[in-house]
Write an enzyme that holds these catalytic residues in place. Sequence first.
Site, PDB file in Angstrom:
ATOM      1  NE  ARG A  47      23.981   3.502   7.686  1.00  0.00           N
ATOM      2  CZ  ARG A  47      22.712   3.327   7.412  1.00  0.00           C
ATOM      3  NH1 ARG A  47      21.975   2.706   6.095  1.00  0.00           N
ATOM      4  NH2 ARG A  47      22.341   3.217   8.461  1.00  0.00           N
TER       5      ARG A  47
ATOM      6  NE  ARG B 147      15.208   5.590  11.956  1.00  0.00           N
ATOM      7  CZ  ARG B 147      13.938   6.611  11.832  1.00  0.00           C
ATOM      8  NH1 ARG B 147      14.834   6.888  10.600  1.00  0.00           N
ATOM      9  NH2 ARG B 147      13.448   6.125  12.525  1.00  0.00           N
TER      10      ARG B 147
ATOM     11  CE  LYS C 216      23.793  -0.065  10.777  1.00  0.00           C
ATOM     12  NZ  LYS C 216      22.535   0.437  10.735  1.00  0.00           N
ATOM     13  CG  ASN C 217      21.225  -2.202  14.207  1.00  0.00           C
ATOM     14  OD1 ASN C 217      21.304  -1.557  13.055  1.00  0.00           O
ATOM     15  ND2 ASN C 217      19.380  -3.312  13.343  1.00  0.00           N
TER      16      ASN C 217
ATOM     17  CB  CYS D  28      17.112   2.276   5.177  1.00  0.00           C
ATOM     18  SG  CYS D  28      19.648   1.575   5.364  1.00  0.00           S
TER      19      CYS D  28
ATOM     20  CG  ASP E  99      17.372  -5.199   9.930  1.00  0.00           C
ATOM     21  OD1 ASP E  99      16.848  -4.132   9.181  1.00  0.00           O
ATOM     22  OD2 ASP E  99      18.043  -4.302  10.422  1.00  0.00           O
TER      23      ASP E  99
ATOM     24  NE  ARG F  18      13.346   3.379   9.628  1.00  0.00           N
ATOM     25  CZ  ARG F  18      15.284   2.831   9.832  1.00  0.00           C
ATOM     26  NH1 ARG F  18      15.865   3.417   8.444  1.00  0.00           N
ATOM     27  NH2 ARG F  18      15.018   2.038  10.738  1.00  0.00           N
ATOM     28  N   PRO F  19       8.607   7.808  11.582  1.00  0.00           N
ATOM     29  CG  PRO F  19       6.654   6.945  11.950  1.00  0.00           C
ATOM     30  CD  PRO F  19       7.405   6.292  10.878  1.00  0.00           C
ATOM     31  CB  ILE F  20      11.417   9.016  16.055  1.00  0.00           C
ATOM     32  CG1 ILE F  20      10.988  11.094  15.856  1.00  0.00           C
ATOM     33  CG2 ILE F  20      12.474   8.978  14.958  1.00  0.00           C
ATOM     34  CD1 ILE F  20      12.395  11.875  16.538  1.00  0.00           C
ATOM     35  CG  ASP F  21       4.750   8.149  16.542  1.00  0.00           C
ATOM     36  OD1 ASP F  21       5.988   7.381  15.712  1.00  0.00           O
ATOM     37  OD2 ASP F  21       4.205   7.462  17.164  1.00  0.00           O
ATOM     38  CD  GLN F  22       4.583   5.132  19.855  1.00  0.00           C
ATOM     39  OE1 GLN F  22       4.360   5.025  21.192  1.00  0.00           O
ATOM     40  NE2 GLN F  22       3.825   5.602  19.501  1.00  0.00           N
TER      41      GLN F  22
HETATM   42  C1  UD1 Z   1      15.640  -1.299  14.067  1.00  0.00           C
HETATM   43  C2  UD1 Z   1      17.166  -1.541  12.860  1.00  0.00           C
HETATM   44  C3  UD1 Z   1      16.728  -1.668  11.748  1.00  0.00           C
HETATM   45  C4  UD1 Z   1      15.192  -2.493  12.405  1.00  0.00           C
HETATM   46  C5  UD1 Z   1      14.516  -2.290  13.042  1.00  0.00           C
HETATM   47  C6  UD1 Z   1      13.642  -3.371  12.504  1.00  0.00           C
HETATM   48  C7  UD1 Z   1      18.512   0.347  14.262  1.00  0.00           C
HETATM   49  C8  UD1 Z   1      19.565   1.503  14.258  1.00  0.00           C
HETATM   50  N1  UD1 Z   1      18.155   0.217  13.545  1.00  0.00           N
HETATM   51  O1  UD1 Z   1      15.524   0.364  13.708  1.00  0.00           O
HETATM   52  O2  UD1 Z   1      17.829  -2.192  11.379  1.00  0.00           O
HETATM   53  O3  UD1 Z   1      15.192  -2.288  10.740  1.00  0.00           O
HETATM   54  O4  UD1 Z   1      14.868  -1.466  14.074  1.00  0.00           O
HETATM   55  O5  UD1 Z   1      14.301  -4.481  13.455  1.00  0.00           O
HETATM   56  O6  UD1 Z   1      19.059  -0.594  15.621  1.00  0.00           O
HETATM   57  N2  UD1 Z   1       7.655   3.518  14.567  1.00  0.00           N
HETATM   58  C9  UD1 Z   1       6.729   4.441  14.925  1.00  0.00           C
HETATM   59  N3  UD1 Z   1       7.116   5.939  15.948  1.00  0.00           N
HETATM   60  C10 UD1 Z   1       8.307   5.574  16.244  1.00  0.00           C
HETATM   61  C11 UD1 Z   1       9.455   4.358  16.337  1.00  0.00           C
HETATM   62  C12 UD1 Z   1       9.035   3.366  14.992  1.00  0.00           C
HETATM   63  O7  UD1 Z   1       5.554   4.161  14.351  1.00  0.00           O
HETATM   64  O8  UD1 Z   1       8.005   6.310  17.180  1.00  0.00           O
HETATM   65  C13 UD1 Z   1       7.660   2.093  13.283  1.00  0.00           C
HETATM   66  C14 UD1 Z   1       8.329   2.296  12.373  1.00  0.00           C
HETATM   67  O9  UD1 Z   1       7.860   3.066  11.894  1.00  0.00           O
HETATM   68  C15 UD1 Z   1       8.433   0.967  12.204  1.00  0.00           C
HETATM   69  C16 UD1 Z   1       8.167  -0.119  12.968  1.00  0.00           C
HETATM   70  O10 UD1 Z   1       7.460   1.051  14.258  1.00  0.00           O
HETATM   71  O11 UD1 Z   1       6.984   0.367  10.749  1.00  0.00           O
HETATM   72  C17 UD1 Z   1       9.630  -0.310  13.895  1.00  0.00           C
HETATM   73  O12 UD1 Z   1      10.875   0.663  13.816  1.00  0.00           O
HETATM   74  P1  UD1 Z   1      11.592   0.843  14.551  1.00  0.00           P
HETATM   75  O13 UD1 Z   1      11.981  -0.657  14.896  1.00  0.00           O
HETATM   76  O14 UD1 Z   1      11.921   1.710  15.863  1.00  0.00           O
HETATM   77  O15 UD1 Z   1      12.548   0.166  13.528  1.00  0.00           O
HETATM   78  P2  UD1 Z   1      14.149   2.038  13.747  1.00  0.00           P
HETATM   79  O16 UD1 Z   1      14.473   1.794  15.276  1.00  0.00           O
HETATM   80  O17 UD1 Z   1      13.900   2.729  13.004  1.00  0.00           O
END
Ligand code: UD1
Length: 418
Positions: free
Chosen positions: A397, A93, A22-23, A117, A305, A122-126
């Site tokens: 999902r 997501r 899936k991912n 979920c 996960d 779950r920020p996207i700042d990075q």
């Molecule tokens: C992806 C997976 C999800 C899995 C997760 C961790 C997909 C679609 N989803 O989610 O199933 O649980 O990886 O293996 O592939 N973070 C920040 N800023 C950012 C991005 C992330 O602070 O811009 C933090 C998140 O809040 C979290 C950590 O980084 O604490 C890891 O998140 P991330 O690896 O980005 O998870 P997802 O890509 O959302």
Amino acid sequence: MEKFIVKGGNRLEGEVSISGAKNAVVGLIPATVLAGDTCIIENLPHIADVLHLSEILNNMGIKSEFIDKHTLKVESGMKPHSDPQYDLVNKIRASYYFIGALLAKYKRAEVALPGGCNFGGRPIDQHIKGFEALGAKVVIEHGVVKASADKLIGANIYMDVVSVGATINVMLAATMAEGTTVIENAAREPHVVDVANFLNSIGANIKGAGTDEIKIEGVSELGGSTYAAIPDQIEAGTYMVAAAMTEGDVTIKNVIPKHLESITSKLREMGVSVEEAGDSVRVYGERPYKAINVKTLPYPGFPTDMQPQMLTLLSTAEGNSIVRESVFDNRFQYLTELIRFGANVSAEGKVAVVNGTTDLTGAEVKCTDLRGGVSMILMGLNSKGETKVSDIRHVDRGYENIVSKLRGLGADITRIEE
Ligand code: UD1
């Protein structure tokens, strides 16, 4: 509303085949936007997220059609006439990958903030930091991420946190940037490697995926390809736990055992037998299982996960286990449901304490999220009497044919409409 009814007590036996990851595929499908020619993506799991992503492409004007249940053909050369549709983006997501892909190819993207979920913030700042480093202007207005650039220029980007999403998204954006991009502190998950391999198959120049430093030489044009997704590490891990949970004997086929190492090693530590052979693993065991401690970490650490499924198994082991969730702030919501079966579990912040018991009875429970939801099924398989699981859209999902796969192993599970 659909529900699962699980009658506990059956030992799982036999073989089950794992679907595509899936991912990985939720990255591969948006990545086809970048291609210059038709792409065929094979080994797709037939799950809600995949259907939604295909629908998003079609609504944008990029024709995508299923050749069969597991194969999607995308007419990638077509230019989109509209932005990804809000009500679909909101369900998934991974819809944020359209930002990186559209920005790379058309220098403009407007995509609503993603769904998925709820594990706390779950920020996207990075992701945004990466796009900006490549020269894009990014604003969030009315819940929509708006990114644009005259041109994208390669840059050195250090990720402050190890993020799967940000690594893939910035990799997508950098694929067609001018010059070299280096992503440092990159995520190393198998699905990051799969998306990089797909991009290379259409003509990108990406090296180092699978390590913490990914180097991307931008290219100005990409072609098409036929590409098969890797098998799903988490689906495989879930069936490994299901085998242990029911003291069964299950051979899980179409897996990459290397991707399962952290799960295998924790199961073995508990006293569960895991035998690897080529592209399959056989899992069998008999209680009492040992209590152990688990800490989730980015790959190759123990996957977040798999945390709910592992904790669920540990709740039936002998003694006390500690489970530390170090990836997400709030990923223990499902514990309230696990307690309904009679499990002795509690959490404070990112640490859960599990006191094992085998005195479990079926209950009416709901899915709080995808992996927490599947854990309700796992618990039901091992509890006395009937379990009724609601809010199963979460499980749909991420798990293809979960009812028929489990029934094939001897489980008593049905899907009902209520
Ligand atoms: C992806 C997976 C999800 C899995 C997760 C961790 C997909 C679609 N989803 O989610 O199933 O649980 O990886 O293996 O592939 N973070 C920040 N800023 C950012 C991005 C992330 O602070 O811009 C933090 C998140 O809040 C979290 C950590 O980084 O604490 C890891 O998140 P991330 O690896 O980005 O998870 P997802 O890509 O959302």
